[in-house]
Scaffold this active site. Structure first.
Site, PDB file in Angstrom:
ATOM      1  N   ARG A   1      -0.752  -0.790  -8.586  1.00 50.53           N
ATOM      2  CA  ARG A   1      -2.150  -0.499  -8.238  1.00 50.53           C
ATOM      3  C   ARG A   1      -2.317   1.017  -8.302  1.00 50.53           C
ATOM      4  O   ARG A   1      -1.699   1.745  -7.550  1.00 50.53           O
ATOM      5  CB  ARG A   1      -2.464  -0.993  -6.828  1.00 50.53           C
ATOM      6  CG  ARG A   1      -3.922  -0.709  -6.446  1.00 50.53           C
ATOM      7  CD  ARG A   1      -4.141  -0.645  -4.940  1.00 50.53           C
ATOM      8  NE  ARG A   1      -3.746  -1.847  -4.257  1.00 50.53           N
ATOM      9  CZ  ARG A   1      -3.307  -1.831  -2.988  1.00 50.53           C
ATOM     10  NH1 ARG A   1      -3.220  -0.718  -2.289  1.00 50.53           N
ATOM     11  NH2 ARG A   1      -2.950  -2.953  -2.402  1.00 50.53           N
TER      12      ARG A   1
ATOM     13  N   ASP B   1       0.847  -1.197   0.000  1.00 55.36           N
ATOM     14  CA  ASP B   1       0.000   0.000   0.000  1.00 55.36           C
ATOM     15  C   ASP B   1       0.881   1.246   0.000  1.00 55.36           C
ATOM     16  O   ASP B   1       2.014   1.204   0.468  1.00 55.36           O
ATOM     17  CB  ASP B   1      -0.855   0.048   1.275  1.00 55.36           C
ATOM     18  CG  ASP B   1      -1.980  -0.991   1.271  1.00 55.36           C
ATOM     19  OD1 ASP B   1      -2.308  -1.517   0.195  1.00 55.36           O
ATOM     20  OD2 ASP B   1      -2.520  -1.257   2.362  1.00 55.36           O
TER      21      ASP B   1
HETATM   22  P1  FAD Z   1     -14.083   8.771  -6.102  1.00 53.82           P
HETATM   23  O1  FAD Z   1     -14.183   9.839  -7.132  1.00 53.82           O
HETATM   24  O2  FAD Z   1     -13.720   9.147  -4.714  1.00 53.82           O
HETATM   25  O3  FAD Z   1     -15.402   7.928  -6.060  1.00 53.82           O
HETATM   26  C1  FAD Z   1     -16.088   7.488  -7.217  1.00 53.82           C
HETATM   27  C2  FAD Z   1     -17.425   6.926  -6.767  1.00 53.82           C
HETATM   28  O4  FAD Z   1     -17.190   5.721  -6.028  1.00 53.82           O
HETATM   29  C3  FAD Z   1     -18.177   7.830  -5.804  1.00 53.82           C
HETATM   30  O5  FAD Z   1     -18.979   8.737  -6.495  1.00 53.82           O
HETATM   31  C4  FAD Z   1     -18.953   6.845  -4.979  1.00 53.82           C
HETATM   32  O6  FAD Z   1     -20.113   6.438  -5.682  1.00 53.82           O
HETATM   33  C5  FAD Z   1     -18.027   5.647  -4.888  1.00 53.82           C
HETATM   34  N1  FAD Z   1     -17.181   5.716  -3.675  1.00 53.82           N
HETATM   35  C6  FAD Z   1     -15.876   6.064  -3.612  1.00 53.82           C
HETATM   36  N2  FAD Z   1     -15.406   5.978  -2.350  1.00 53.82           N
HETATM   37  C7  FAD Z   1     -16.451   5.579  -1.616  1.00 53.82           C
HETATM   38  C8  FAD Z   1     -16.612   5.313  -0.243  1.00 53.82           C
HETATM   39  N3  FAD Z   1     -15.601   5.429   0.614  1.00 53.82           N
HETATM   40  N4  FAD Z   1     -17.829   4.908   0.169  1.00 53.82           N
HETATM   41  C9  FAD Z   1     -18.867   4.749  -0.691  1.00 53.82           C
HETATM   42  N5  FAD Z   1     -18.779   5.000  -1.994  1.00 53.82           N
HETATM   43  C10 FAD Z   1     -17.601   5.403  -2.458  1.00 53.82           C
HETATM   44  N6  FAD Z   1      -5.383   4.997  -1.252  1.00 53.82           N
HETATM   45  C11 FAD Z   1      -4.107   5.243  -0.889  1.00 53.82           C
HETATM   46  O7  FAD Z   1      -3.745   6.390  -0.637  1.00 53.82           O
HETATM   47  N7  FAD Z   1      -3.198   4.218  -0.824  1.00 53.82           N
HETATM   48  C12 FAD Z   1      -3.525   2.925  -1.133  1.00 53.82           C
HETATM   49  O8  FAD Z   1      -2.661   2.042  -1.070  1.00 53.82           O
HETATM   50  C13 FAD Z   1      -4.867   2.657  -1.514  1.00 53.82           C
HETATM   51  N8  FAD Z   1      -5.259   1.400  -1.856  1.00 53.82           N
HETATM   52  C14 FAD Z   1      -6.513   1.206  -2.371  1.00 53.82           C
HETATM   53  C15 FAD Z   1      -6.877  -0.056  -2.857  1.00 53.82           C
HETATM   54  C16 FAD Z   1      -8.105  -0.221  -3.501  1.00 53.82           C
HETATM   55  C17 FAD Z   1      -8.461  -1.566  -4.051  1.00 53.82           C
HETATM   56  C18 FAD Z   1      -8.983   0.881  -3.671  1.00 53.82           C
HETATM   57  C19 FAD Z   1     -10.272   0.740  -4.421  1.00 53.82           C
HETATM   58  C20 FAD Z   1      -8.659   2.111  -3.135  1.00 53.82           C
HETATM   59  C21 FAD Z   1      -7.452   2.292  -2.483  1.00 53.82           C
HETATM   60  N9  FAD Z   1      -7.092   3.533  -1.958  1.00 53.82           N
HETATM   61  C22 FAD Z   1      -5.789   3.753  -1.555  1.00 53.82           C
HETATM   62  C23 FAD Z   1      -8.110   4.598  -1.776  1.00 53.82           C
HETATM   63  C24 FAD Z   1      -8.145   5.568  -2.957  1.00 53.82           C
HETATM   64  O9  FAD Z   1      -7.000   6.377  -2.940  1.00 53.82           O
HETATM   65  C25 FAD Z   1      -9.396   6.472  -2.898  1.00 53.82           C
HETATM   66  O10 FAD Z   1      -9.340   7.251  -1.735  1.00 53.82           O
HETATM   67  C26 FAD Z   1     -10.722   5.727  -2.936  1.00 53.82           C
HETATM   68  O11 FAD Z   1     -10.652   4.612  -3.758  1.00 53.82           O
HETATM   69  C27 FAD Z   1     -11.856   6.632  -3.459  1.00 53.82           C
HETATM   70  O12 FAD Z   1     -11.580   7.043  -4.759  1.00 53.82           O
HETATM   71  P2  FAD Z   1     -12.288   6.489  -6.099  1.00 53.82           P
HETATM   72  O13 FAD Z   1     -11.195   6.211  -7.053  1.00 53.82           O
HETATM   73  O14 FAD Z   1     -13.159   5.354  -5.805  1.00 53.82           O
HETATM   74  O15 FAD Z   1     -13.032   7.737  -6.696  1.00 53.82           O
END
Ligand code: FAD
Length: 266
Positions: free
Chosen positions: A144, A92
């Site tokens: 990732r 991560d």
């Molecule tokens: P967004 O624009 O935030 O969301 C798009 C849509 O997805 C939203 O409109 C909503 O419908 C849905 N959504 C998004 N988040 C949520 C939520 N929390 N609850 C409910 N609905 C939601 N971040 C790091 O900094 N380091 C990491 O190592 C890391 N690993 C990750 C691994 C995975 C598999 C995933 C999916 C995320 C990870 N993240 C990590 C978190 C990432 O950085 C984002 O903060 C998070 O994924 C929200 O961004 P999004 O790309 O989904 O887009």
């Protein structure tokens, strides 16, 4: 969250695997300074890797949970122990002050364990990430790609959401064309649809990427992508150190207060 114990988590792994969804297990915990707690975390991960042996599932490890706050050498040594046991490890990415050391660890591990599957997360909100992915390309990495979940200062990270999304797409297209395997870790349907158009136009084979969602978020969309023949994975956290994880999910979406309560008490 998949519960508090490894047994709870393994039940979730089995049921997702039965649907054809790969699992990345994350034992909740970060910023561990106490050497005995670091050892405890490493031992727990070794147990998980034993259970996952021979499957296509992986573990996600936060460098600060295995000693990065003590020193990068301690963390590297612990990752080595995990790789001696495990088939597939994902690193991560935490707050920006850890990026240099995390990428240093990743490079060392790729050099020492060229045949292992090792992934590292890259955050699209960081200005530096474009250069980082270019620098990593020679390692034939598994990356990732995430948007980024930490509160970062404006000289380090893009603050405007639209611009973060644009940078995500730019980095994603680069990765799909230039590295062996990309974990597309976003729930953003607009970005996913743009990507699907891109892979069709550029004829990028489906073996080169996986859609990866957080457990409990947009599961139906992930299952739809699975049904269309794409590789899919879920990132499944478990354990008792849930507070920082849930605060980041809450920051992304205040409505998640219900998601938090459901997971804690449901
Ligand atoms: P967004 O624009 O935030 O969301 C798009 C849509 O997805 C939203 O409109 C909503 O419908 C849905 N959504 C998004 N988040 C949520 C939520 N929390 N609850 C409910 N609905 C939601 N971040 C790091 O900094 N380091 C990491 O190592 C890391 N690993 C990750 C691994 C995975 C598999 C995933 C999916 C995320 C990870 N993240 C990590 C978190 C990432 O950085 C984002 O903060 C998070 O994924 C929200 O961004 P999004 O790309 O989904 O887009």
């Amino acid at each position: 969250m998949a519960g508090r114990t490894l047994d709870d988590a393994i039940e979730v792994v089995k049921s997702l695997n039965a649907e054809g969804i790969r699992v990345t297990l994350d034992r909740l915990g970060e910023s561990v300074l106490d050497k005995s707690l670091v050892d405890e975390t490493v031992n727990e991960y070794l147990k998980i890797l034993d259970v996952l042996k021979g499957t296509n599932n992986s573990v996600a490890v936060k460098p600060t949970s295995v000693g990065l706050d003590i020193s990068r050498e301690v963390a590297l040594d612990n990752f080595r122990k995990l790789l001696q046991k495990g088939d597939f490890i994902e690193i991560d990415m935490e707050a920006s002050r850890y990026v240099n050391d995390t990428l240093w660890i990743y490079r060392k591990l790729k050099e020492e364990f060229p045949d292992r599957k090792i992934a590292v997360a890259i955050q699209a909100y960081l200005y530096r990430s474009e250069q980082d992915v270019k620098d990593l390309t020679d390692l034939k990495p598994c990356i990732r790609l995430v948007k980024g979940a930490y509160k970062e200062p404006r000289d380090v990270a893009i603050q405007n959401k639209k611009k973060v999304d644009e940078n995500y797409v730019k980095l994603l297209f680069y990765l799909l064309e230039n590295i062996p395997y990309t974990l597309v870790a976003t729930h953003d349907e607009k970005i996913i649809n743009r990507m699907l158009r891109f892979i069709r136009e550029r004829k990028i084979p489906t073996e080169r990427f996986e859609f990866q969602f957080l457990y409990g978020i947009k599961g139906n969309l992930l299952r739809k992508l699975k049904g269309e023949g794409f590789n899919t994975g879920m990132y499944v956290p478990y354990g008792t150190h849930w507070y920082p994880y849930f605060m980041r999910r809450l920051a992304e979406r205040p409505a998640n207060v219900w998601f938090v309560f459901k997971n804690l008490f449901g």
